[in-house]
Every structure is written in C-alpha cells, then in structure tokens.
Design an enzyme around this catalytic site. Structure first.
Site, PDB file in Angstrom:
ATOM      1  CG  ASP A 561      -1.977   1.060   1.049  1.00  0.00           C
ATOM      2  OD1 ASP A 561      -2.537   1.922   0.386  1.00  0.00           O
ATOM      3  OD2 ASP A 561      -2.156   1.270   2.763  1.00  0.00           O
ATOM      4  CD  GLU A 564      -0.641   6.277  -3.864  1.00  0.00           C
ATOM      5  OE1 GLU A 564       0.121   6.190  -2.629  1.00  0.00           O
ATOM      6  OE2 GLU A 564      -1.372   4.553  -3.440  1.00  0.00           O
ATOM      7  CG  ASP A 640      -8.294   5.528   1.012  1.00  0.00           C
ATOM      8  OD1 ASP A 640      -8.262   3.714   1.177  1.00  0.00           O
ATOM      9  OD2 ASP A 640      -7.565   5.731   1.922  1.00  0.00           O
TER      10      ASP A 640
HETATM   11  C1  NOJ Z   1      -4.505   3.611   2.862  1.00  0.00           C
HETATM   12  C2  NOJ Z   1      -5.259   1.947   2.350  1.00  0.00           C
HETATM   13  O1  NOJ Z   1      -6.064   2.254   0.967  1.00  0.00           O
HETATM   14  C3  NOJ Z   1      -6.077   1.212   2.981  1.00  0.00           C
HETATM   15  O2  NOJ Z   1      -7.313   0.427   2.139  1.00  0.00           O
HETATM   16  C4  NOJ Z   1      -5.398   1.012   3.863  1.00  0.00           C
HETATM   17  O3  NOJ Z   1      -6.456   0.682   5.024  1.00  0.00           O
HETATM   18  C5  NOJ Z   1      -4.781   2.532   5.139  1.00  0.00           C
HETATM   19  N1  NOJ Z   1      -3.799   2.495   4.067  1.00  0.00           N
HETATM   20  C6  NOJ Z   1      -4.679   1.627   6.110  1.00  0.00           C
HETATM   21  O4  NOJ Z   1      -2.611   1.138   5.523  1.00  0.00           O
END
Ligand code: NOJ
Length: 989
Positions: A561, A564, A640
């Site tokens: 995650d 970017e 998200d």
């Molecule tokens: C951002 C991610 O997009 C999300 O899915 C994740 O739960 C959080 N980071 C925490 O790691």
C-alpha cells in the site's frame, strides 16, 4: 481517585467525544481536499503547454517550429533515424534526434530526444547531483517484449518531396508518412489515416537553456535603492510564461528544478473516432469526456500523477493512485491506440471535434475526430502507435509490449475478507470460525498496519499477535490464506534493524542534496526504500525469508500500500520531485513508475523466501499504485472509496477500464472504505463485487464491523448466495484469467469489446461480460432499484442465469426484475459455462470437486466454451501441467464433445498432473434452450476415450423440463461420469 471536578470534566469530555462521533456518523458526504492537489494552471509545464495550444488555435498562421532535416534520414533494420530541428526565437536551431522503429507486431515506436541533454552538455543549477539526460529508462520497467523490429519494413520507393514514407506491418499494409516541415507523422492502415502526430502543431520539447541570472547585487549606497531595484528586476516574461521555469512552489513546498523547463508535449489526433478509452486511473466513465469545457465536459485535463487522493470524488479527471498512459480509440470497424511511455507527471486533454456534413460537397459525411494533447513534465518523447484493427488485437499488442497479467493462484480470485484492522490473532481466528459457522465461503483474511509493532514492518505486535504461526496454521486447515500489509516507508527509529540496515547500506531514496530523505507516514518519521536500486531489491528479498520474517508461512501473502509513494507531509502528499533515486535520476522523472518498482521487488521476494531460494508457488501481491507492466506481478484495487451508492456505481466503469488497459486483475473495496454502508448498499455491493476480478471486502478503522455474517436476516443469506455464485463460477473466472494471461483479453469486458460493430453500445459501461462466456451482468448500483434495463447488442437469445427467462432483441434494452435477493445475470445463447456446484468453505477445498457444464444453445442450436484448470498454485502449468478443453455442442448432430486444446507432448509434470485429476469428472450437464424433440428422449449415449470396452458406450438418463411462459426449456444429464480431462462425446439422439 477521581475528584468531582475531574468527574465533571470527564463527563464533559465524554459528551464532547459522543458529539464528535455523532457528527462523524451523520456529517454530510466527505470531500476530497482539492487544495492539496494541483490543477493544470498550478502545474507550470501544464499551464505553459495549454497556453501554447490556445495560442496555436487562435493564430491563423500558426506553424509548428519543428522540421525534420531530410539530409539526416537513415533507415536500417526497421528503424528510421533523423534529426528534427526546433527553431527557437532568434533563429537558433535545437537538434532533436528522432527514431521511428517499426516492429514486427505492426506497432510503431517514435522517440524524440534532445542532443544537448543526451550528451550531458548542460549545466545543472544549485549544485544538483541529478542526471543531465532526459529520463530514458521507463521502458526498462514497463516493457518486456514485442520489440523485435520488422524485417519487412521498407522506405517507399516513390519519393515525394517533403515526405518520407515507410511501409510496415503484415504485408506492408501499415504506413508511416513523415512530413518534414512542419514535422508530423500520419499512421495509415490500408491507405487510411488513423493516427496523426502534430496535426495541430502542439509538439513542444522544452529545450535546455541556461538561466539568465540577474547581475549580482552590489552594496547599496544611500539614495541608490530605487535605481538598483529597477536594474535587478527579472525581465518581464515575454511570450512564454517563465515564472515556473527555475523553481516552482505549491502548498508551501518549493521544487528546485535544477534542469529548468524540460516538458515534452504532442498532439495526437484520431480522425473519425468519437470514442477514446483508457488512461486509468480516474473515477470517470469508460468513454472519456472532453476536457476543455463545454456541455458536460471537464475543464481540466486527465492527470496522471500517482497520488494518495484521500476521499476521492466521482466523475472527475483528477489523478488517482495509478497510471497507465495507454489510450484506445474505437469506431465501427477499427480500434487503434497510443502508448505514451513516460513516467513523469502527465496531463492529457481530450477534445471531440465535430465536422458537419457539407451539403455542397458530395461524400462529406458528418464525423467526429478525437484530438488529444499529451503533456509530460520531463523525459523522452516515446510513443507507441498500435493500429489494431480490433479491440482484441489492441489488448494483445499492448500486452506483448508490457506483459500479460500473471496467472494467479486460484485462491486469489476467490473472496478476500479485510478490514483495518483485525486486532488480534484471536480476532482473526474468531472471524475465520464465524465464516464457517454461518457457512459462508471465503479464502483469505487480511491484516492491515495495526498487526505490526508500532508500524515497524516485518514485526508483529507482541501483545496482540502473540502467536501468528498458530493463526496461520488454523487458516491452513481449510486451505485459507493470510495477507499482511508491508508498505515502502520504513520507520525512522532506534532499535529497528530494518531501518539500520536501510541506512547502513544506503538503499533509501535521497533528497536533492544527496542525503537520506526523511518524511512522514503511518509510523511518523520514515525513510523510503529505493527499489530502482538492484541492491535494494536484493536486500528487500532477504527481509521476506521465512526465517527472517518470523510468523509468516507458505500461506502468507503481501499487500503493498502507500507506494505512490504517499508522504503525509510531502507536496501533494507525495515525494518532492527533486529527490534522487538510484543512478541520480530525479523523482520527477520516475514518479509514476515508482510504485511498480516496489511491488515488483516484493514479487521477487516472495519467489525466494524459502531457505533454498526457490519458492514453488505463484506470489500474490496487491498494490495500490501501478504503472504499465504492473499486471505482471500484482493485482490492484481502486483505493479509498466511500460507502456511497455513487462509488459502487463508479467501480464498474473503473474496472472495465482497467481491463482494456492491460491490468485486468482489479477490484474496489466492497462495502466502501470510508463510512458505514446501509445494509441494502452492503448487499448490493457484494452482488456487484462478485463480478470484480479481484474481490475483497474492506473497511476503514473507524467503521463498524460488517463481515457478511453481521447484517443478519435477510441480508446475510442474500450475501452468502452472492458469494456462492462467485464460488460456483470460479472455473469460468479461472479460465478467463488464463485467457488474459495468454492473450491480454480483459477478464470483465465492456460492450464495445464484445460487440465492436454495435455503435449504440460503444459507451455502455455499467454492464459487463465475464471472459468469453457470454455471461452478462448488470449490477444494481442505484438505491432502491428493483429492476435494471440490460442492453443487448446482438440477436442471440439471452437467458436469466437462475430461471432461464428469455430476453431477445438486438440494439434494445430489456427490463430484468431484480428485487434485493436477485442478481441481474444473463447467459448468452451459444456458450458453454463450466461450474462447480458443491458449496465449500474455501476454493482450495474444491480442488477435486466435479464439474457441471451449462450448455446454452444459441439461435442456430449450437454452443461452445472452454475450460482451463491447473494445480492453482505452482508454476508447473508452464511445462504443460494443466487441462485445457474445448466443449462444443452441434445442433445439427445433437452431440456434445470435449476435445483437447493442448497438443504438445506431455512432460513428466504434465502427466503427473493429469493423473492427479484422473478421477475428477463432469457430474452434470444442463442444456438450456433444449429442443422440444428431446421430451421423448429418456437417455443419451456417452462414450469416453480410453474407456474399457464394456464402458465405451453407455446409456445415461436424460430429464427434460418445460420452462413455461417466457422461459426456456431445459434438459439435464445427471452424472455422465466423463473425466474432465478426457475426450468424450454425449450423443443426445
Ligand atoms: C490506505 C489504504 O488505501 C487503505 O486500504 C488501508 O486500510 C490504509 N492505508 C491503512 O493501511
């Protein structure tokens, strides 16, 4: 002891928190923070190039200042090289080396560089240590093949003054016509122009120039102040806006730009094409809208600058987490595309230009051209032109260049259960048991960042994850898996060997001064691994070894995650552009490819994590950031999203777009990440999620629990049915993945891809086909809807998946009733769909289950379909250890056959695999739209290759059912006892 005062304060506090929580629950829709992200006119190079386009459009005598010098043209082994000269203000000519490479696949590649920068003949400002060249390594990360140059390509023998022509492609049917002055290229197929470069004269390669520094300021003498100020003032910018040439500030951060302005831009026109698709990732429609204002159009270009866009908005060209700079243009009879290989921040304007029919000139029909304008901050101009001519050829050509999607393990396409966070190992085990208790299938449970000790990756919180091994073993009992998150930011703290090594070995990204870069992310102060460095990859591999990352097992996989990369205190929530990576490339040059280097490194790490360094299983990695080529090693999700109907709706076009853009293993958080979905929304989201290639429920840490067993009757039952449908169709999904893996075809397909001649359906993006099975789904995405209108492009009969209701009629929509418990899913006549009907707890437990074939007869009475199976785990399929069958029903002969699609000699592994599957049979054949004549048939004749003499021809019972009004008749052959890997014949006569 709590005093009165304390207690009244604490009750106030409690009240305050309640109020805050209440506000959170009922506050109006959350919104993206626009002020954190640039608009085109806040991004210097975008603003300059858009202004350039406006000037060109407003100037009737506009001529592009670029011309090819014909005396420099050389042609050798499929590559044309020449020099393009850019005339700058004072008549000076800047040399730009050009290559046009014609590839065996029929693709053309055009690069344009800048001689001075190429030779390093420029001065860097501010003592920068950055490289001087334009970044030329994007291909190193993105490309894996398809680069063989065309043997047949040749310069035209007919010399036409002012032009150079090259023929290429199969039978020389493609042509690149290079106009010398102004410089431009037209790409033709069969004599017709499909793609034009620089038609509007917007080519712009910002050449290097030295900054004219103001004269040094002398000591001020009294009275001279004003005069001196006058003298030291920067000259007013003339013509071009130079205000952001040498540095640029946004949101309090200043980018030092040591190489000055260096953007690269080009207009690319698709004449006669009204629809363009691709360039993910944006929360927008499949058919891309115009971007220069007007009716329903956006006013901003599509932006590609991978970023952590928190609470992103719908229907917007704003950038998101990943970038694939590949665009396709489609019209009846033709699909073409361009792949803009550049990893820097990029903006793309799209303009639909309509030409009306000219009543005075015969034959001038009205048509629409799509004009595009590509603008990147730095790097080479490096563009591939793909001439199709079909959507299938397009995805194949692009896949040959950047790679086809990896063949996943079979668990990876089943259901994944995630939330931020399952809080202890006991919690994980409890959720696992509850799924079983409620008889809900799932394959994978996920751990978000809280499992670590203080966000230190490769550690477990010793208080909450006391025994990860035991937890992993419990999951393994039902062949389930665990995915844990590992992010690229490494906590900058004491007593953490990972960060110590990162520093000691100098494997982190550096700041512009060449010191280790420090920024802020989940753990607080952090450093970022630089996976452009081969040594960093080696080190990363060492961290995943089973004996290094203790508590991980063979059923542990990884989630990457924030790659970017997300930097909470960085400009636009990412890294400063003047940061330095391996080999001193600036972050500006590599930004969009950064995330991919990280998940690629993790992929390699998972391949080598056992002590012998040879992992036998295919890795599974989920990535948030991606670039062209990410499909080779990861799956992606759309980040998200919000628990809102609009986000459910947007997920379908977004994932369809991923599919046609070469990265089909994609999904969206089921249920929505932020907020608490209503039970209806959650249910509808599961019913849609079963059609995502990557299918995972996920939720933010502040949300209420929402595992499928939570909502209760009737929702839990309805969601369970949806999950069972996904599991039932896993053989079809797996075959669709195999097709994607071998041909580049999307796993879920939009209407235009399946029916490329049906103009009315080109923009349809709210319904989808699964693989090549004619399974057509239209998820309900509107609150309260109890029916949907499904568009049918062709005149095959379509049947409701569950009750065989018939829908037929091309070019029309058909209303399908869909109360909450109903999933709108149709089967197109002419297809054979493989299923596994026995409900199990996980897909692993279905490995040796028998198959059901649903034979859906088309209007000509025929049907066909394929099935691909392998061990679902290892790489043995690469040496032939798989079953690949074609099933065909001939209406004329009333015979269903199974034939082999694999003709090679069997390897030992292949033989062993076939042996392991010898007992796996087809246990049921359902024929939908069965001929009435079968009513009197009570038996079919079954024969199987290699069967014993006595069993060579057997009678097996046939049952016929009348569908009644509006529904198809169907027939069932129960247990024909034919091997799924064998050749056989079922004769219905
Ligand atoms: C951002 C991610 O997009 C999300 O899915 C994740 O739960 C959080 N980071 C925490 O790691």
């Amino acid at each position: 002891m709590i005093t009165r005062k304390d207690s009244s304060r604490s009750s106030w506090m409690a009240y305050f928190f309640l109020l805050a929580a209440w506000c959170c629950l009922f506050s109006p829709a959350v919104m993206v923070k626009h002020e954190n992200f640039k608009k085109c006119d806040q991004s210097g190079f975008c603003k300059r190039n858009r202004a350039f386009a406006d000037t060109a459009a407003a100037t009737s005598s506009w001529t592009s200042p670029y011309a090819l010098d014909p005396s420099t043209v050389k042609f050798k082994d499929g590559t044309l090289s020449a020099v393009v000269l850019k005339t700058v203000g004072d008549g000076e000519k800047v040399k730009l080396p050009l290559t046009v490479t014609l590839l065996e696949s029929g693709v053309a590649r055009v690069t344009l560089d800048e001689e001075k920068r190429q030779k390093g003949d420029i001065e860097l400002r501010k003592d920068s240590k950055a490289r001087k060249e334009r970044y030329n390594e994007a291909g190193k990360w993105a490309l894996v093949g398809g680069l063989e140059t065309s043997k047949g390509a040749a310069l035209s023998e007919k010399v036409e003054k002012g032009y150079t022509k090259v023929f290429y492609g199969v039978g020389g049917k493609h042509e690149a016509v290079i106009q010398h002055s102004p410089f431009g290229i037209e790409f033709k197929r069969d004599g017709e122009t499909h793609v034009k470069f620089n038609e509007r004269g917007l080519l712009n390669l910002e050449h290097w120039r030295a900054k004219k520094e103001p004269p040094p300021v002398e000591e001020k003498k009294e009275g001279e102040e004003e005069k001196q100020e006058e003298e030291t003032k920067e000259p007013e910018p003339q013509g071009e806006d130079e205000s952001t040439w040498w540095d640029e500030s946004f949101g309090g951060a200043t980018d030092s730009k040591p190489r000055g302005p260096e953007a690269v831009a080009l207009d690319i026109t698709f004449p006669g094409y009204e629809h363009v698709f691709g360039i993910p990732e944006h929360a927008t429609r499949l058919s891309l809208k115009s971007t220069r204002g007007g009716d329903g159009a956006y006013s901003e270009p599509y932006r590609l600058y991978n970023a952590d866009v928190f609470e992103y908005e719908m229907d917007s060209p704003m950038t998101l987490y990943g970038a694939i700079p590949f665009m396709q243009a489609h019209r009846k009879g033709s699909t073409v595309g361009v792949f803009w290989l550049n990893a820097a921040e990029t903006w793309v304007d799209v303009i639909k230009s309509k030409t009306s029919a000219n009543p005075l000139s015969l034959g001038t029909k009205s048509h629409t051209d799509t004009q595009t304008h590509w603008i990147s901050e730095s790097g080479l101009l490096d563009v591939f032109v793909l001439l199709g001519p079909t959507p299938q050829a397009m995805t194949k050509q692009y896949g040959e260049l950047t790679g086809f999607t990896a063949m996943p393990q079979s668990f990876a396409i089943a259901y994944h259960q995630c939330r931020w966070n399952y809080v202890t190992d006991e919690d994980v085990k409890d959720v696992d048991r509850k799924f079983d208790k409620f008889k809900i299938p799932y394959d994978v449970i996920w751990l978000d960042i809280e499992y670590t000790q203080e966000k230190k990756y490769f550690t477990w919180d010793p208080l909450t994850f006391v025994n990860p091994t035991k937890m992993g073993k419990q999951l393994d009992k039902t062949d389930r898996k665990l995915v844990v998150i590992i992010d690229p930011h490494i906590k900058n703290t004491d007593n953490y060997p990972v960060v110590d090594e990162l520093k000691k070995k100098e494997l982190a990204v550096k700041n512009k001064d060449g010191n280790i870069y420090e920024g802020w992310c989940w753990p607080g102060s952090s450093h970022w691994i630089d996976c452009f460095n081969p040594k960093a990859i080696d080190w990363w591999k060492s961290l995943f070894k089973y004996d290094a990352f203790k508590g991980t097992l063979a059923n542990t996989f990884i989630w990457n995650d924030m790659n970017e990369p997300s930097v909470f205190n960085g400009p636009e929530t990412t890294m400063p552009k003047d940061n330095l990576h391996h080999d001193n490339w600036e972050h500006r040059d590599v930004h969009n490819v950064n995330g991919m280097t990280f998940h690629n490194a993790t992929y390699q790490a998972l391949l080598t994590r056992d002590s012998k360094g040879k992992e036998l299983r295919r890795p599974f990695i989920l990535t948030r950031s991606f670039y062209s080529g990410s499909q080779r090693s990861a799956a992606m999700w759309t980040g998200d999203n919000l628990a809102e109907w609009s986000h459910l709706e947007a997920s379908i076009p977004m994932l369809l777009n991923q599919g046609i853009s070469g990265f089909p293993f994609s999904g969206a958080d089921v249920g929505g990440f932020f907020g608490n979905p209503s039970k209806d929304l959650l249910t509808r989201w599961y019913q849609a999620g079963i059609f995502y290639p990557f299918f995972r429920g996920h939720a933010h840490i502040d949300t209420r629990r929402r595992e499928p067993y939570i909502p209760g009757a009737p929702y839990t039952e309805i969601i369970t049915q949806a999950l069972r449908l996904r599991y039932q169709l896993l053989p079809a999904w797996y075959t669709a993945f195999h097709e994607a893996h071998t041909t580049g075809a999307p796993i879920i397909r939009p209407n235009y891809y399946v029916h490329p001649e049906d103009e009315a359906g080109f923009a349809i993006d709210d319904q989808l086909y699964i693989g090549s099975y004619g399974l057509l789904a239209k998820p309900i995405t509107k609150e309260g809807a109890t029916s949907v209108d499904i568009y049918l492009a062709d005149d095959q009969p379509y049947f409701d998946y569950f009750d065989y209701t018939l829908y037929q009629g091309a070019g029309k929509t058909h209303t399908v009733q869909a109360p909450l418990e109903k999933i709108p899913l149709l089967m197109q006549g002419g297809n054979i769909i493989p299923r596994r009907d026995r409900p199990r707890r996980s897909s692993g437990l279905m490995k040796f289950d028998p198959f059901t074939l649903v034979v859906v007869l088309g209007k000509d009475g025929n049907a066909e379909g394929t099935l691909y199976i392998d061990d679902g785990e290892t790489f043995d399929y690469q040496v032939g250890a798989f079953i690949h069958r074609k099933f065909a029903f001939s209406g004329a002969r009333s015979i269903l056959t199974s034939t082999n699609l694999f003709a090679d000699k069997l390897t030992v592994k292949a033989e062993n695999y076939l042996k392991s599957m010898a007992k796996v049979r087809v246990e049921k054949v359902i024929v939908v739209n069965a001929p009435k004549a079968w009513k009197s048939n009570k038996e079919v004749n079954v024969s199987e290759e290699g069967a014993k003499e006595s069993a060579r021809k057997r009678g097996v019972g046939l049952e016929f059912f009348e569908g009644g009004r509006g529904k198809a008749d169907w027939a069932v052959v129960r247990d024909p006892k034919v091997g799924v890997g064998k050749g056989w014949k079922i004769d219905f006569n």
